[in-house]
Each structure stands twice: as structure tokens, then as C-alpha cells.
Design a protein around this motif. Sequence first.
Motif, short mmCIF file in Angstrom:
data_model
loop_
_atom_site.label_atom_id
_atom_site.label_comp_id
_atom_site.label_asym_id
_atom_site.label_seq_id
_atom_site.Cartn_x
_atom_site.Cartn_y
_atom_site.Cartn_z
N ARG A 52 0.82 -1.22 0.00
CA ARG A 52 0.00 0.00 0.00
C ARG A 52 0.85 1.27 0.00
N LYS A 53 2.09 1.19 0.49
CA LYS A 53 2.96 2.37 0.47
C LYS A 53 3.32 2.77 -0.96
N GLU A 54 3.19 1.80 -1.89
CA GLU A 54 3.50 2.08 -3.28
C GLU A 54 2.40 2.86 -4.00
N ILE A 55 1.27 3.05 -3.31
CA ILE A 55 0.23 3.92 -3.84
C ILE A 55 -0.14 5.01 -2.83
N ALA A 56 0.76 5.25 -1.87
CA ALA A 56 0.49 6.28 -0.85
C ALA A 56 0.33 7.65 -1.49
N THR A 57 1.09 7.90 -2.55
CA THR A 57 1.01 9.16 -3.29
C THR A 57 1.08 8.84 -4.77
N MET A 58 0.69 9.80 -5.60
CA MET A 58 0.82 9.61 -7.05
C MET A 58 2.28 9.44 -7.45
N LYS A 59 3.16 10.12 -6.72
CA LYS A 59 4.59 10.01 -7.02
C LYS A 59 5.09 8.60 -6.75
N ALA A 60 4.67 8.01 -5.62
CA ALA A 60 5.06 6.64 -5.30
C ALA A 60 4.51 5.67 -6.34
N PHE A 61 3.28 5.91 -6.75
CA PHE A 61 2.64 5.08 -7.78
C PHE A 61 3.40 5.18 -9.10
N ARG A 62 3.78 6.37 -9.47
CA ARG A 62 4.54 6.58 -10.71
C ARG A 62 5.85 5.80 -10.68
N LYS A 63 6.53 5.84 -9.55
CA LYS A 63 7.83 5.17 -9.44
C LYS A 63 7.72 3.66 -9.52
N ILE A 64 6.69 3.10 -8.88
CA ILE A 64 6.57 1.64 -8.89
C ILE A 64 6.15 1.14 -10.27
N ILE A 65 5.29 1.89 -10.96
CA ILE A 65 4.90 1.49 -12.31
C ILE A 65 6.11 1.52 -13.24
N ALA A 66 6.89 2.61 -13.17
CA ALA A 66 8.08 2.71 -14.02
C ALA A 66 9.05 1.57 -13.73
#
Length: 277
Positions: A76-90
Motif C-alpha cells: 500500500r505504500k507504493e500507492i500512498a502518493t501519485m509520485k510513489a505510484f509513478r515510481k513503482i509502475i516505471a
Amino acid sequence: MPFIERLTNETTPKRVYAYLKLVDEKTMRKEEVVNYLQPKFVDNTSFIANKVYSFVNNAQLISESSDGNIKLDIDRKEIATMKAFRKIIAKRVFQHEDYMFSRFTSWYLMRGEKVFEENAEALEIAFNQELNADRTLPNEYNKTNITGWRTWAAFLGFGYIHNKVLIPNTAVRLHDLLIDANIPKDKSMPLKQFMDWLHLAAPELDGGKINEVNQGDSPYTKQTLSLGLSSGLRALHDQGLLELKYVSDAIDTWYLQKASHDITDKVSEITIRGVEI
């Protein structure tokens, strides 16, 4: 896989993120999540919400438990923010050199200023001629896929959309990488040392593993950086996140795309600052 091969306009980053946040906040079945995203009184078909569900399911970002509830398949920390989400997708996408998204991203970034004059249909023709000629027909990218790619590429930090064109600028992508990078900070290093690190950290960018085999008809020569990387480095230089420098007697010289800037084109050294902006 983190991306279905056929991106469409419906599966935007914001919709995917909203879906994942809903699943994280509340235990729900698929139908409930779909109704939250696209209530039936708005659209009885739930077409877009179902597209988003297919995307996150195929991307292995969620799964359905035995009791029918949807659960996250990422921390869930990987979607805590849009920035975190962006990084995990990349991170997930560019681990795979044969994903169409990865290949098209590298190819596009190496096209230079030609992209300013190319619409989605022109890009479709050029990409499939240059890189897909020896592949089977289902692997061809079409203009609908390219429109979907453009939205995700901008979100992941490869540029900015203007008049339906992605203007190459990797500042956001570089920034995301540098924050977590195990690389000397506040210490000048040869640009070659930085590029050696970048080749591994971002295989889709100049000289990386994905980039090297998906350049197509690129105008760039060795040690000449692409427009996207040149613009990204200059932007971070201006923001104070890094410093570019050219030493006249340097053994190893690299070239940015020429611009009206303090750093016209030649670079031999770089200093990464240890302050997050």
C-alpha cells in the motif's frame, strides 16, 4: 505484466490510481468498485470502469480472493502518493525489455525533433516499419495505442503534452531516479560515470539495454544525448538538483542537443546535489 500491450484512452493513470486507492481503503467486490468509479446512473454500461479493472488485473496490481473481494497485490505504500505510484509502475515496466510500451518509449525518445511533426498515425507507420517489420502482425502498434501511450509516458516523466505531441523532457523521470540513487552526492564526477549508472537505472534512456536495440532511424551519434535527456538534465541543472559542467581539457566530452542555455552543448562533468526538490 504491469502493462497490457494494447493501451487505450480509457485506462489513464488517474483512473488506475483511483481504482487502487478504492481497493486499499475498503473491502469490496469487483461490481462495487466498478459502481464507485462509474455509477450506473451516469453510464449503465460501466465500460470505462471495466476497462480499468481489466488493466489493473492484467498488470497484477490487484487480485480477487476466494470470497470474491478485490485486494491489492502491491504494498500500500507504493500507492500512498501519485509520485510513489509513478515510481513503482516505471520500475515494473522497464524491467522488461520486450514490452511494447518500453520499446516504443525508447524509440520515440531517440527520434529527435522529428516527433514535433508526427501525429499518432505517422508514428504508427514509422515505428512498425523501423522496428516491427520482422514481427508478426499482432505486434504492430496502432494510433489508438499510441494515444494511450502518450498519456502514460507523460505521467511517468518522459515529457509534456502540447497540441497532442509529447515534448521529450526526462526531468521528472531523472528526478525520481536520483532521489533513491546510490550515487555520489555533492561530488563532481565524469559524465561517463553518471551515464554508466543511468544505463542500468533507466534501460529505456540513452545507451540503456532497451534503448540500444530500439533506436530505429535515430539521428544521434555516440556520446550525443537525445533531446529528451538533454532537456531533462538542463531542467534539473536550472532547479539546482544537479550541476553540469564542461572542462576544456577534459578527456571525455559528451554533447547535449544545442540550446540557448548556460550549458550550450558540451558537458564533461556532473555533480548530483543531495537535496530533494
